[in-house]
Design an enzyme around this catalytic site. Structure first.
Site, PDB file in Angstrom:
ATOM      1  N   ASN A  75       0.824  -1.196   0.000  1.00  0.00           N
ATOM      2  CA  ASN A  75       0.000   0.000   0.000  1.00  0.00           C
ATOM      3  C   ASN A  75       0.867   1.259   0.000  1.00  0.00           C
ATOM      4  OD1 ASN A  75      -2.342   1.640   0.165  1.00  0.00           O
ATOM      5  ND2 ASN A  75      -3.354   0.066   1.392  1.00  0.00           N
ATOM      6  N   HIS A 105      22.332   0.615  13.918  1.00  0.00           N
ATOM      7  CA  HIS A 105      23.665   1.153  14.202  1.00  0.00           C
ATOM      8  C   HIS A 105      24.106   0.645  15.572  1.00  0.00           C
ATOM      9  CE1 HIS A 105      23.555   4.041  10.883  1.00  0.00           C
ATOM     10  NE2 HIS A 105      22.271   4.192  11.168  1.00  0.00           N
ATOM     11  N   ALA A 130      -1.367  -1.256   8.812  1.00  0.00           N
ATOM     12  CA  ALA A 130      -0.988   0.143   8.618  1.00  0.00           C
ATOM     13  C   ALA A 130      -0.113   0.638   9.758  1.00  0.00           C
ATOM     14  CB  ALA A 130      -2.236   1.013   8.517  1.00  0.00           C
ATOM     15  N   ALA A 148      -2.161  -3.051  13.083  1.00  0.00           N
ATOM     16  CA  ALA A 148      -1.811  -1.668  12.784  1.00  0.00           C
ATOM     17  C   ALA A 148      -1.093  -1.044  13.979  1.00  0.00           C
ATOM     18  CB  ALA A 148      -3.059  -0.871  12.442  1.00  0.00           C
ATOM     19  N   LYS A 171      -3.560 -13.440  19.594  1.00  0.00           N
ATOM     20  CA  LYS A 171      -4.541 -14.397  19.091  1.00  0.00           C
ATOM     21  C   LYS A 171      -3.849 -15.413  18.184  1.00  0.00           C
ATOM     22  CE  LYS A 171      -9.011 -14.304  16.766  1.00  0.00           C
ATOM     23  NZ  LYS A 171     -10.055 -13.440  16.227  1.00  0.00           N
TER      24      LYS A 171
END
Length: 176
Positions: A75, A105, A130, A148, A171
């Site tokens: 997306n 780093h 997202a 998300a 879950k």
């Protein structure tokens, strides 16, 4: 496996100098799905299957160590920091603004300009939600879901859903 290297390697600089104009051009124009795949193929140095859909903008700092399987959906606004390697298996879904980072780093200030490279693997049919962040060295298992906004610091087992900061299993998904 962790690999260390100098951040100023001439080979890295050469690839970045080649790929950054391609990424910028990709993100500043209107392109068909086919054109997007063609440019991403130049960036990664490998063919991108016609089943892959990539929504713009698309971000990568290197590009050559990104592998994209078949039927992958990426997306808009996804960022790949792929110098350490990022492998997306078939049927992977990645939500908007997700970040996959295969580079870190060292903590030691004297070595901080060096890089620690740890590959990321996203297995078949996994879904990254997202604004999720996947950190160096993580494997996302087959059919797994990253909720998300999650920050994934450890491997995600197959057929599980993880959420939170840091991400934890919330879950299990029934296997079909």
């Amino acid at each position: 496996m962790t690999t260390s290297m100098k951040a100023t390697s001439p080979k890295i600089a050469q690839v970045v100098a080649t790929n950054q104009p391609l990424v910028q051009a990709l993100n500043t124009g209107v392109h068909t799905n086919q054109e997007v795949r063609q440019v991403v193929a130049k960036i990664t140095g490998q063919a991108i299957d016609p089943s892959v859909e990539i929504r713009l903008p698309f971000y990568t700092d290197f590009g050559r160590h990104l592998q994209i399987g078949k039927n992958v959906f990426i997306n808009s606004g996804v960022t790949f920091t792929d110098l350490g390697g990022i492998q997306l298996a078939d049927r992977v879904l990645i939500g908007p603004n997700a970040t996959l980072v295969s580079v870190n780093h060292p903590l030691d200030p004297a070595d901080r300009r060096n890089l620690e490279l740890k590959p990321i693997k996203v297995d078949t049919n996994a879904w990254i939600g997202a604004n999720a962040t996947i950190l160096p060295g993580v494997t996302i298992g087959e059919n797994a879901v990253v909720a998300a906004g999650a920050i994934v610091t450890k491997d995600v087992p197959a057929n599980t859903v993880v959420a939170g900061v840091p991400a934890k299993i919330i879950k299990k998904i029934k296997e079909v």
